[in-house]
Design a protein around this motif. Structure first.
Motif, PDB file in Angstrom:
ATOM      1  N   GLY A 180      54.829  39.292  58.875  1.00 40.49           N
ATOM      2  CA  GLY A 180      55.308  39.443  57.496  1.00 40.49           C
ATOM      3  C   GLY A 180      55.902  38.146  56.968  1.00 40.49           C
ATOM      4  N   VAL A 181      56.157  38.144  55.670  1.00 38.87           N
ATOM      5  CA  VAL A 181      56.714  36.958  55.008  1.00 38.87           C
ATOM      6  C   VAL A 181      58.089  36.624  55.581  1.00 38.87           C
ATOM      7  CG1 VAL A 181      57.624  36.113  52.802  1.00 38.87           C
ATOM      8  CG2 VAL A 181      55.405  37.261  52.879  1.00 38.87           C
ATOM      9  N   ALA A 182      58.904  37.642  55.803  1.00 41.34           N
ATOM     10  CA  ALA A 182      60.265  37.389  56.284  1.00 41.34           C
ATOM     11  C   ALA A 182      60.228  36.655  57.622  1.00 41.34           C
ATOM     12  CB  ALA A 182      61.024  38.711  56.408  1.00 41.34           C
ATOM     13  N   GLU A 279      56.104  28.894  49.418  1.00 40.13           N
ATOM     14  CA  GLU A 279      55.554  29.728  48.353  1.00 40.13           C
ATOM     15  C   GLU A 279      55.384  31.163  48.861  1.00 40.13           C
ATOM     16  OE1 GLU A 279      51.607  28.565  47.019  1.00 40.13           O
ATOM     17  OE2 GLU A 279      51.817  29.769  45.186  1.00 40.13           O
ATOM     18  N   ASP A 280      56.289  32.025  48.450  1.00 39.22           N
ATOM     19  CA  ASP A 280      56.174  33.451  48.784  1.00 39.22           C
ATOM     20  C   ASP A 280      55.208  34.052  47.762  1.00 39.22           C
ATOM     21  OD1 ASP A 280      56.484  36.172  49.070  1.00 39.22           O
ATOM     22  OD2 ASP A 280      58.668  36.160  48.966  1.00 39.22           O
ATOM     23  N   ASP A 281      54.025  34.421  48.226  1.00 40.33           N
ATOM     24  CA  ASP A 281      52.948  34.833  47.305  1.00 40.33           C
ATOM     25  C   ASP A 281      53.146  36.296  46.891  1.00 40.33           C
ATOM     26  OD1 ASP A 281      50.783  33.884  45.901  1.00 40.33           O
ATOM     27  OD2 ASP A 281      49.300  34.532  47.366  1.00 40.33           O
ATOM     28  N   GLY A 308      52.328  35.026  52.950  1.00 40.45           N
ATOM     29  CA  GLY A 308      51.882  36.306  52.378  1.00 40.45           C
ATOM     30  C   GLY A 308      51.865  37.364  53.456  1.00 40.45           C
ATOM     31  N   SER A 309      51.636  38.598  53.038  1.00 41.77           N
ATOM     32  CA  SER A 309      51.589  39.697  54.005  1.00 41.77           C
ATOM     33  C   SER A 309      50.841  40.868  53.396  1.00 41.77           C
ATOM     34  CB  SER A 309      53.007  40.138  54.384  1.00 41.77           C
ATOM     35  OG  SER A 309      53.580  40.915  53.348  1.00 41.77           O
ATOM     36  N   VAL A 310      50.623  41.891  54.204  1.00 40.44           N
ATOM     37  CA  VAL A 310      49.988  43.113  53.691  1.00 40.44           C
ATOM     38  C   VAL A 310      51.034  44.165  53.331  1.00 40.44           C
ATOM     39  CG1 VAL A 310      47.854  42.728  54.986  1.00 40.44           C
ATOM     40  CG2 VAL A 310      49.669  44.099  56.010  1.00 40.44           C
ATOM     41  N   SER A 311      52.306  43.757  53.249  1.00 37.03           N
ATOM     42  CA  SER A 311      53.364  44.748  53.007  1.00 37.03           C
ATOM     43  C   SER A 311      53.210  45.474  51.677  1.00 37.03           C
ATOM     44  CB  SER A 311      54.739  44.081  53.067  1.00 37.03           C
ATOM     45  OG  SER A 311      54.997  43.645  54.374  1.00 37.03           O
ATOM     46  N   LYS A 312      52.734  44.780  50.643  1.00 35.92           N
ATOM     47  CA  LYS A 312      52.570  45.451  49.356  1.00 35.92           C
ATOM     48  C   LYS A 312      51.119  45.902  49.153  1.00 35.92           C
ATOM     49  CE  LYS A 312      56.857  44.510  48.286  1.00 35.92           C
ATOM     50  NZ  LYS A 312      57.246  43.991  49.610  1.00 35.92           N
TER      51      LYS A 312
HETATM   52  C1  LIG Z   1      60.479  38.723  47.361  1.00 36.28           C
HETATM   53  C2  LIG Z   1      60.195  39.225  48.745  1.00 36.28           C
HETATM   54  N1  LIG Z   1      59.408  38.506  49.531  1.00 36.28           N
HETATM   55  C3  LIG Z   1      59.138  38.908  50.792  1.00 36.28           C
HETATM   56  C4  LIG Z   1      59.672  40.050  51.317  1.00 36.28           C
HETATM   57  C5  LIG Z   1      59.396  40.423  52.739  1.00 36.28           C
HETATM   58  O1  LIG Z   1      58.127  40.875  52.893  1.00 36.28           O
HETATM   59  P1  LIG Z   1      57.439  41.107  54.279  1.00 36.28           P
HETATM   60  O2  LIG Z   1      57.354  42.581  54.447  1.00 36.28           O
HETATM   61  O3  LIG Z   1      56.099  40.479  54.139  1.00 36.28           O
HETATM   62  O4  LIG Z   1      58.242  40.484  55.365  1.00 36.28           O
HETATM   63  C6  LIG Z   1      60.482  40.844  50.530  1.00 36.28           C
HETATM   64  C7  LIG Z   1      61.010  42.090  51.086  1.00 36.28           C
HETATM   65  O5  LIG Z   1      61.746  42.811  50.529  1.00 36.28           O
HETATM   66  C8  LIG Z   1      60.749  40.426  49.215  1.00 36.28           C
HETATM   67  O6  LIG Z   1      61.534  41.144  48.421  1.00 36.28           O
END
Ligand SMILES: Cc1ncc(COP(=O)(O)O)c(C=O)c1O
Length: 473
Positions: A180-182, A279-281, A308-312
Motif C-alpha cells: 500500500g501507499v502508506a 506523488e501519492d496518486d 499507488g495501491s489497489v486500496s480504492k
Molecule cells: C491520501 C491518502 N493516501 C494514502 C492512503 C493510504 O493508502 P494505502 O491503503 O494504499 O496504504 C490514505 C489512507 O487513508 C490516504 O488517505
C-alpha cells in the motif's frame, strides 16, 4: 452426545480430528470451561456412535496439545490453562488503542465516512478466477521467499498498466511492490532520512491518518497550504524542505487537481533544490468528466516517486501497492524490503498480475467509474437541493466530496446532529494543521462510494435538516 454439541460429518471421515476440532472450538468459545469433566471415552463413543478408539485418539491429541488433562481416578478434564479467546489482550493503562481506521463505531445506516470504495463491489468471482489460474500454473519454486521488490510478473504488468493509464515513465526495474501507499511512504522516508533529509513538506489540509506515521519517521513535518490550484509552491519554497508529499491527481481532502502551472512550478522547485516529490496518486483511477491528467512522475521520473495501491480501486484489505522510483532508489527500496520484511505475500501478487493481464482490472474500473459517477451526481444534486448554502468541491474525481458549509455553521455540531439522524460524516477541521484549522471554513468530507443513489439522496436530506436545525438552535 448432544449436550456437548460435537457435530460430526461422517462422510468427511477423520472422525477423531473432527471430535478434537469440536472440543477446541467449544473451549475457545467459552462453552466448555477449565476444569469441566468430560465423559469417559466409552460413554462419549456410545453417544456419538463411533468406536471407542476414535474418542481415545481425539482425547490423546487434545491432551498433547494442552487442552485436556487426564488423571488416574479423576477422569479427563478441560485443562486449567485452556482459555476461551476473549478478544485482544487489554491495553496497558493509559495506552491508546491502535487506530488505523478513525471511523466512528457503530457504523450508521447512512455511512458517508470517506476513505473506502464500495466494498460490496469487490469482484470476488473474477479475483478467485485470477487467483486460481495463477495457482494452477505456477511452478512450485515460486512458493519460496520471493523477490523482496515484488514478483516479476506483477512488476511487469504494473509497469505496462501505469505507462498506459497514468502516463508514468516505467519499466519493471523501477517498480517496487509495497503493502500500500502508506507502506511505500514509510519505507521511502527511512531512505530519505539516511540521505540526510530532515524536513518533509506535506499539504495542508492532508489525510490525518498519515500524519502520525510521517511524524514517527523522524522528520520535521511542515504543512504547506493548498489553494484552488493545488499546493502553493511559493510557500513550499519557503519551508527549507527538499522533499514533499503531494496528491496531484485529486488533492486529499479538497479534491483540487494540481493545475498545469503548479505542476511546472513544482517540478522547477524540485530541480532547484535537488529535491524529491513523493506523488501519492490518490483517486487517480476515478476521473469523471474528462481523461485523467497523467502523473507527475511521467514528466520528471528522476525526481518523482509515484506511489499507488489497489486500496480504492479494489479493496484496502488486499494491502497491495507500488512505488515507481528512479532506478537507484528502486534498488534501495527493494533492499530495504529484503532487510526488513523479506517481501510481500506472493500469491496475492500473482493474482493481481493475472487480474491485470486478463483485463479484469480494466473492466472493474470501467464499471466502478460509471457507478461512482452516478453516485457523485446523485449526491451533488441532492446537496444542491437540501443544502443550498453549501459549496461543493472536488466533484471531478475521486470517491468523496469536500463540502464547505454555510458560514457560521459549527462543523462538529452538524456532524453530531447528522450522526443522531443516522448519517455518519467526517468534519474537515482535523485534516488542517492546528495553525490553519481555526481559519478554515467549516466543512465536511463526504464519501459516497458505498451508498446507492436513493440512499445518498436520503442522506443529503437528513444532512440538510441537521444544518438547518443547527442554524435555528
Ligand atoms: C491520501 C491518502 N493516501 C494514502 C492512503 C493510504 O493508502 P494505502 O491503503 O494504499 O496504504 C490514505 C489512507 O487513508 C490516504 O488517505
Amino acid at each position: 452426545m448432544t449436550d456437548l454439541h460435537l457435530p460430526l460429518d461422517r462422510a468427511a471421515g477423520r472422525l477423531a480430528a473432527q471430535i478434537a476440532a469440536g472440543f477446541r472450538s467449544a473451549v475457545r468459545s467459552g462453552r466448555l470451561t477449565a476444569g469441566t469433566r468430560l465423559p469417559s471415552s466409552r460413554d462419549l463413543a456410545r453417544d456419538l456412535d463411533v468406536s471407542r478408539g476414535v474418542v481415545v485418539a481425539a482425547y490423546e491429541q487434545l491432551t498433547a496439545e494442552g487442552f485436556l488433562v487426564a488423571r488416574r481416578g479423576d477422569g479427563t478434564r478441560i485443562a486449567p490453562l485452556a482459555r476461551p479467546d476473549d478478544g485482544p489482550a487489554p491495553l496497558p493503562r493509559g495506552a491508546a488503542p491502535p487506530s488505523p481506521e478513525p471511523r466512528p463505531e457503530p457504523v450508521l445506516p447512512y455511512d458517508l465516512w470517506p476513505g473506502q470504495p464500495d466494498l460490496s463491489a469487490f469482484p470476488r468471482e473474477r479475483w478467485i478466477a485470477a487467483a486460481r489460474s495463477a495457482l494452477r500454473t505456477l511452478p512450485h519454486d515460486v512458493l519460496t521467499y520471493p523477490d523482496p521488490g515484488g514478483v516479476p510478473a506483477l512488476r511487469a504488468e504494473l509497469a505496462g498498466y501505469l505507462a498506459r493509464v497514468r502516463a508514468a515513465h516505467t519499466d519493471p526495474g523501477r517498480v517496487v511492490i509495497m503493502n500500500g501507499v502508506a507502506h511505500g511512504l514509510s519505507a521511502l522516508l527511512r531512505l530519505l532520512r539516511a540521505d540526510g533529509h530532515t524536513v518533509l513538506a506535506v499539504e495542508d489540509p492532508t489525510s490525518v491518518r498519515q500524519v502520525p506515521m510521517l511524524e514517527a519517521s523522524g522528520f520535521r513535518v511542515v504543512r504547506v497550504p493548498v489553494d484552488g490550484e493545488g499546493v502553493d509552491v511559493d510557500a513550499l519554497a519557503g519551508t527549507g524542505a527538499r522533499a514533499v508529499l503531494v496528491t496531484p491527481a485529486h488533492q486529499y481532502p479538497t479534491g483540487v487537481v494540481l493545475s498545469p502551472a503548479r505542476r511546472a512550478e513544482l517540478i522547477a522547485w524540485a530541480r532547484g533544490v535537488d529535491g524529491l516529490i513523493l506523488e501519492d496518486d490518490y483517486d487517480a483511477e476515478f476521473r469523471y468528466d474528462r481523461e485523467p491528467v497523467g502523473c507527475l512522475q511521467g514528466v520528471e521520473p528522476d525526481r518523482v516517486v509515484l506511489l499507488g495501491s489497489v486500496s480504492k480501486s479494489l479493496a484496502p484489505a488486499l494491502r497491495l501497492g507500488w512505488a515507481v522510483a528512479p532506478p537507484a532508489m528502486a534498488v534501495r527500496l527493494r533492499e530495504h524490503r529484503g532487510n526488513t520484511d523479506l517481501g510481500g505475500p506472493v500469491l496475492e501478487q500473482y493474482a493481481l498480475a493475472e487480474f491485470l493481464r486478463g483485463g479484469g482490472y480494466d473492466r472493474h474500473l470501467r464499471t466502478m467509474r460509471r457507478r461512482y459517477r452516478s453516485r457523485r451526481d446523485a449526491l451533488a444534486e441532492a446537496l444542491n437541493v437540501h443544502l443550498p448554502g453549501a459549496t461543493v468541491h472536488g466533484v471531478s474525481a475521486g470517491i468523496h466530496l469536500y463540502v464547505e458549509l454555510p458560514a457560521g455553521c459549527d462543523e462538529d455540531d452538524v456532524a453530531a446532529r447528522a450522526g443522531r439522524a443516522g448519517v455518519s460524516v467526517a468534519g474537515a477541521r482535523p485534516l488542517w494543521s492546528p495553525a490553519r484549522a481555526g481559519h478554515a471554513p467549516p466543512a465536511l468530507v463526504l464519501g459516497y462510494a458505498g451508498l446507492t443513489e436513493t440512499r445518498l439522496v436520503e442522506a443529503a436530506e437528513l444532512l440538510g435538516r441537521a444544518v438547518t436545525q443547527g442554524a435555528e438552535g
